[in-house]
Design a protein around this motif. Structure first.
Motif, short mmCIF file in Angstrom:
data_model
loop_
_atom_site.label_atom_id
_atom_site.label_comp_id
_atom_site.label_asym_id
_atom_site.label_seq_id
_atom_site.Cartn_x
_atom_site.Cartn_y
_atom_site.Cartn_z
N GLY A 56 28.02 32.50 69.02
CA GLY A 56 26.46 33.68 67.72
C GLY A 56 26.21 34.99 67.09
O GLY A 56 25.41 34.38 66.54
N ARG A 57 27.36 35.61 67.28
CA ARG A 57 28.27 36.21 66.75
C ARG A 57 28.19 35.82 64.90
O ARG A 57 27.70 36.54 64.17
N HIS A 58 28.04 34.77 64.45
CA HIS A 58 28.19 34.31 63.34
C HIS A 58 26.77 33.74 63.15
O HIS A 58 27.06 33.04 62.26
N GLN A 59 25.68 34.07 63.77
CA GLN A 59 24.60 33.51 63.54
C GLN A 59 24.22 31.91 63.66
O GLN A 59 23.38 31.22 63.32
N LEU A 60 24.76 31.44 64.33
CA LEU A 60 24.89 29.84 64.73
C LEU A 60 24.55 29.35 66.23
O LEU A 60 24.21 30.16 67.08
N GLY A 61 23.66 27.97 65.74
CA GLY A 61 22.19 28.27 66.64
C GLY A 61 23.29 27.56 67.89
O GLY A 61 24.07 27.04 67.20
N VAL A 62 23.12 27.95 69.09
CA VAL A 62 23.97 27.38 70.29
C VAL A 62 22.85 26.32 71.21
O VAL A 62 22.39 27.10 72.26
N ARG A 63 23.95 25.12 71.71
CA ARG A 63 22.99 24.90 73.20
C ARG A 63 23.98 25.03 73.80
O ARG A 63 24.71 24.33 73.22
N LYS A 64 23.77 24.33 75.49
CA LYS A 64 25.30 24.51 76.19
C LYS A 64 24.87 23.15 77.32
O LYS A 64 23.73 23.05 77.21
N ALA A 65 25.58 22.50 77.76
CA ALA A 65 25.12 20.90 78.73
C ALA A 65 27.25 21.26 79.52
O ALA A 65 28.91 21.76 78.44
N LEU A 66 26.67 21.45 80.77
CA LEU A 66 27.89 21.67 81.88
C LEU A 66 28.31 20.14 81.66
O LEU A 66 29.47 19.48 82.45
N THR A 67 27.93 18.78 81.73
CA THR A 67 28.16 17.53 82.27
C THR A 67 28.16 16.82 80.62
O THR A 67 27.75 17.04 79.76
N GLY A 68 29.03 15.69 80.40
CA GLY A 68 28.39 14.90 79.97
C GLY A 68 27.29 13.90 80.03
O GLY A 68 26.84 13.87 78.69
N GLN A 69 26.80 13.79 80.89
CA GLN A 69 25.71 13.28 80.75
C GLN A 69 24.41 13.86 80.74
O GLN A 69 23.99 13.30 79.38
N TRP A 70 24.54 14.91 80.30
CA TRP A 70 23.47 16.02 80.30
C TRP A 70 23.85 15.97 78.33
O TRP A 70 23.02 16.07 77.54
N ALA A 71 25.08 16.43 77.92
CA ALA A 71 25.39 16.45 76.62
C ALA A 71 24.66 14.99 76.07
O ALA A 71 24.05 14.85 74.82
N ILE A 72 24.86 13.95 76.73
CA ILE A 72 24.25 12.69 76.22
C ILE A 72 22.54 12.42 75.38
O ILE A 72 22.29 12.31 74.47
N ALA A 73 22.04 13.10 76.81
CA ALA A 73 20.33 13.08 76.83
C ALA A 73 20.86 13.89 75.57
O ALA A 73 19.53 13.80 74.96
#
Ligand code: ADP
Length: 375
Positions: free
Chosen positions: A31-48
């Motif tokens: 975030g400090r480098h102006q990159l947009g971030v999304r987060k996922a706590l599990t693999g399933q969430w990430a894939i979706a």
């Protein structure tokens, strides 16, 4: 600190880690480098999440309880929606990364905890740049295919449209000669002959253009084609030119090839008529067709004893409109070899020429053998 991430790249990065502290740490860093971030706590969430809105990059923890990072990566790579997203694996020091497994699963890179901010950013910047260049290449390629198709359609339409008025010119010129036979003895005769000759040349050009445009169209239906029958037909089509020049055409038993009969006929015919056209004025043309087996293919050669091509020109002859000789002595459209190249490449083969100025030329090309034959 200067950011190594290109300011024009608005990275949308998906971080996947089952440890909330790690997620917080990484997202604050990016975030400090102006990159947009999304987060996922599990693999399933990430894939979706990646399927719904594919990110530019995924940072993927390897050790997660339900589904390991390797498996998540494999699944992402197996799905056309997400296969192109670069994945950087994250591993802890005490959990050594299996690099072979990581790359085999489709990973692009890896970083190890504890994170070195500069290293993490450099690796991300590198992957984002690669992704940007890749997207640029895909877009340029699509544009090229589109404009090529348009050009071919244009050539085809123009050629068709030109044919009709040209037929009128030819028809009426012949009609004048028939209706007023005295004209043959008048000073107008050479003018009429010029009209007929120029119209004939134009007709040939239009036919060449149409053939070029058609050769670039979608894969034609392929079937086994008998080389001997093909050559018999080519001989028949070129009978007048063969007789006029007293040429000798030598060929033995030819194999079957896999291809489109109409296009293959055109390929052989173009090359053999060039061998006839570019003959030495003081020598009887001798054309030999050779054939050699290759793995699952046949290599054909059309050898002539004509004027040859200089080494400096040899690299240009397959380009459309490249003509190395004056149109008066050797009339043509400069599109025959470009058409041959399209046809051979459409058949999955390769075409090239070897030549020596003043001694003759050989045009080689490969064509696939029918499945059962094997070249
Ligand atoms: P065109 O024959 O209409 O001029 P092509 O595309 O068939 O166009 O050939 C391009 C050029 O390559 C020709 O103008 C000629 O200079 C050269 N060329 C092709 N075939 C031969 C050959 N067999 N011997 C010598 N030159 C050749």
């Amino acid at each position: 600190m200067n950011s190594p991430v290109d300011a024009s790249v608005k990275g949308d990065i998906l971080i996947v880690d089952d440890t909330p502290d790690n997620l917080r740490l990484l997202s604050a860093m990016l975030g400090r480098h102006q990159l947009g971030v999304r987060k996922a706590l599990t693999g399933q969430w990430a894939i979706a999440a990646a399927q719904v809105a594919p990110p530019d990059l995924i940072l993927l923890d390897i050790k997660m309880p339900e589904m390991s990072g390797y498996e998540v990566c494999q699944r992402l790579k197996a799905d056309p929606t997400t296969e192109a997203i670069p994945v950087i694996f994250i591993s802890a020091l005490d959990d050594a990364i299996d690099k072979v497994k990581a790359f085999a699963a489709g990973g692009a890179d890896y970083i190890t905890k504890p994170f070195q901010e500069a290293e993490v950013l450099a690796r991300i910047a590198h992957q984002l740049e690669l992704r940007r260049l890749q997207a640029q290449l895909v877009a340029q390629n699509e544009e090229l295919v589109r404009s090529n198709r348009e050009l071919e359609q244009f050539a085809s339409v123009v050629s068709h449209d030109l044919q009709q008025p040209l037929q009128s010119i030819l028809g009426y010129t012949k009609l004048i000669s028939l209706a007023w036979p005295d004209i043959q003895q008048s000073p107008a005769r050479p003018y009429l002959e010029n009209i007929l000759e120029a119209s004939g040349r134009m007709q040939q050009m239009i036919q060449d253009w149409l053939a070029y445009a058609q050769a670039g169209q979608a894969q034609p239906p392929m079937a086994p084609v008998d080389g001997n029958a093909l050559m018999d037909q080519v001989m028949l089509n070129l009978k007048a030119a063969l007789t006029d020049t007293g040429a000798e055409l030598i060929y033995g038993d030819l194999p079957k090839v896999m291809g489109n009969e109409v296009q293959l006929m055109q390929l052989f015919q173009n090359l053999i008529s060039n061998a006839l056209k570019f003959a030495k004025p003081d020598m009887r043309p001798q054309i030999t067709v050779s054939v050699d087996p290759q793995p699952q293919a046949w290599r054909f050669g059309i050898h002539d004893n004509g004027i040859g091509i200089s080494a400096e020109h040899l690299g240009q002859i397959f380009e459309a409109f490249q003509r190395l000789h004056d149109a008066q002595t050797y009339p043509g459209s400069g599109i025959g070899l470009a058409t041959c190249q399209k046809i051979v490449e459409c058949h999955g083969g390769r075409i090239w020429a070897e030549s020596q100025l003043g001694l003759g030329s050989t045009f080689y090309f490969t064509l696939p053998a029918p499945p059962s034959d094997g070249g």
